[in-house]
Design an enzyme around this catalytic site. Structure first.
Site, short mmCIF file in Angstrom:
data_model
loop_
_atom_site.label_atom_id
_atom_site.label_comp_id
_atom_site.label_asym_id
_atom_site.label_seq_id
_atom_site.Cartn_x
_atom_site.Cartn_y
_atom_site.Cartn_z
N GLY A 70 0.82 -1.19 0.00
CA GLY A 70 0.00 0.00 0.00
C GLY A 70 0.87 1.25 0.00
O GLY A 70 2.07 1.20 0.24
N GLN A 72 2.21 5.26 -1.44
CA GLN A 72 2.86 5.86 -2.60
C GLN A 72 4.37 5.62 -2.53
O GLN A 72 4.82 4.68 -1.89
CB GLN A 72 2.51 7.36 -2.64
CG GLN A 72 1.03 7.65 -2.81
CD GLN A 72 0.58 7.58 -4.25
OE1 GLN A 72 1.37 7.73 -5.19
NE2 GLN A 72 -0.71 7.33 -4.46
N VAL A 73 5.12 6.51 -3.15
CA VAL A 73 6.56 6.32 -3.24
C VAL A 73 7.25 6.65 -1.91
O VAL A 73 6.83 7.56 -1.19
CB VAL A 73 7.16 7.18 -4.37
CG1 VAL A 73 7.02 8.68 -4.08
CG2 VAL A 73 8.62 6.82 -4.64
N THR A 74 8.29 5.91 -1.59
CA THR A 74 9.15 6.23 -0.46
C THR A 74 10.59 5.88 -0.82
O THR A 74 10.87 5.32 -1.88
CB THR A 74 8.71 5.53 0.83
OG1 THR A 74 9.38 6.15 1.95
CG2 THR A 74 9.05 4.04 0.81
N HIS A 76 14.27 4.14 0.59
CA HIS A 76 15.03 3.32 1.55
C HIS A 76 16.51 3.54 1.28
O HIS A 76 16.93 3.66 0.12
CB HIS A 76 14.72 1.84 1.38
CG HIS A 76 13.30 1.46 1.64
ND1 HIS A 76 12.66 1.73 2.83
CD2 HIS A 76 12.38 0.84 0.85
CE1 HIS A 76 11.42 1.27 2.77
NE2 HIS A 76 11.22 0.75 1.58
N SER A 137 7.83 5.44 7.99
CA SER A 137 6.84 5.20 6.94
C SER A 137 6.43 3.73 6.98
O SER A 137 7.25 2.87 7.28
CB SER A 137 7.43 5.52 5.56
OG SER A 137 7.96 6.82 5.51
N CYS A 168 5.50 9.60 0.12
CA CYS A 168 4.16 9.06 0.36
C CYS A 168 3.08 9.86 -0.35
O CYS A 168 1.91 9.84 0.03
CB CYS A 168 3.88 8.97 1.86
SG CYS A 168 5.13 8.02 2.75
#
Length: 206
Positions: A70, A72-74, A76, A137, A168
């Site tokens: 689930g 949006q973009v994040t 790492h 997040s 996000c």
């Protein structure tokens, strides 16, 4: 409640761990023990299943991986404590909403107990915040009553790549990390401290 095995995977490419999560989840049986994976990833952007490409402003040649979690973009990267939950939520008598709140509350409890930091959530914007800056997040997937993916806690890392995206899906969202408040922040300690709080909450919910 069944045993939960912890696996410290160290520094691993995101793609490899994602594939392993899919395999574990698709092949597990009702007797398979739950697992919590502790990991750190080299620099990578991950896009949630409903992620919009316009939220990646400029990748600066950082790899982008599409996932089925689930959100949006994040981002790492090294110095971020990542914890993945491979759980049979039906067996643990957890619904999806309860799992999310448990993941969030464990982080709030950890930051308070070990670092005397007062963290909070924001309605409609999953994650953990300190003074409205995002420190953690989360993105989860539940398939046939089995969870995978998890939470990423900014610990002692370079936050610059978050400025290359709308984290996000929120333009201008400010990020923070534990090292802003506690210079000696260590991801291994954070992963162990977080996991202890999560398992305590999980046991209390059964």
């Amino acid at each position: 409640m069944n045993n939960i095995y912890q696996k410290d995977l160290g520094l691993q490419q995101y793609n490899k761990v994602f594939e392993n999560m899919l395999e574990f989840t698709s092949t597990r049986t009702p007797e398979t023990n739950d697992e919590i994976w502790l990991v750190e990833h080299p620099a990578v952007f991950t896009q949630g299943k409903h992620g919009k490409p316009e939220h990646i402003l400029n990748s600066h040649n950082i790899p982008i991986v599409a996932t089925d979690r689930g959100g949006q973009v994040t981002y790492h990267g090294p110095g971020q404590a990542v914890i993945y939950f491979l759980l049979d939520i039906k067996r643990n008598k957890l619904g999806a909403k309860k799992l999310v709140t448990t993941v969030e509350q464990a982080c709030i409890n950890m930051l308070d107990k070990y670092y005397n930091l007062k963290a909070h959530i924001i309605d409609g914007a999953h994650g953990i915040y300190i003074n409205n800056q995002k420190i953690a997040s989360l993105g989860l997937r539940i398939k046939q009553g089995k969870s995978y993916h998890g939470i990423a806690i900014n610990t002692n890392m370079d936050l610059t790549p978050f400025s290359y995206i709308n984290p996000c899906g929120y333009s201008g969202l400010k990020m923070c990390q534990l090292a802003n408040f506690y210079q000696e922040a260590d991801i291994k300690k954070v992963q162990q401290q977080y996991t202890a709080e999560f398992v305590t909450l999980l046991n209390n919910s059964i």
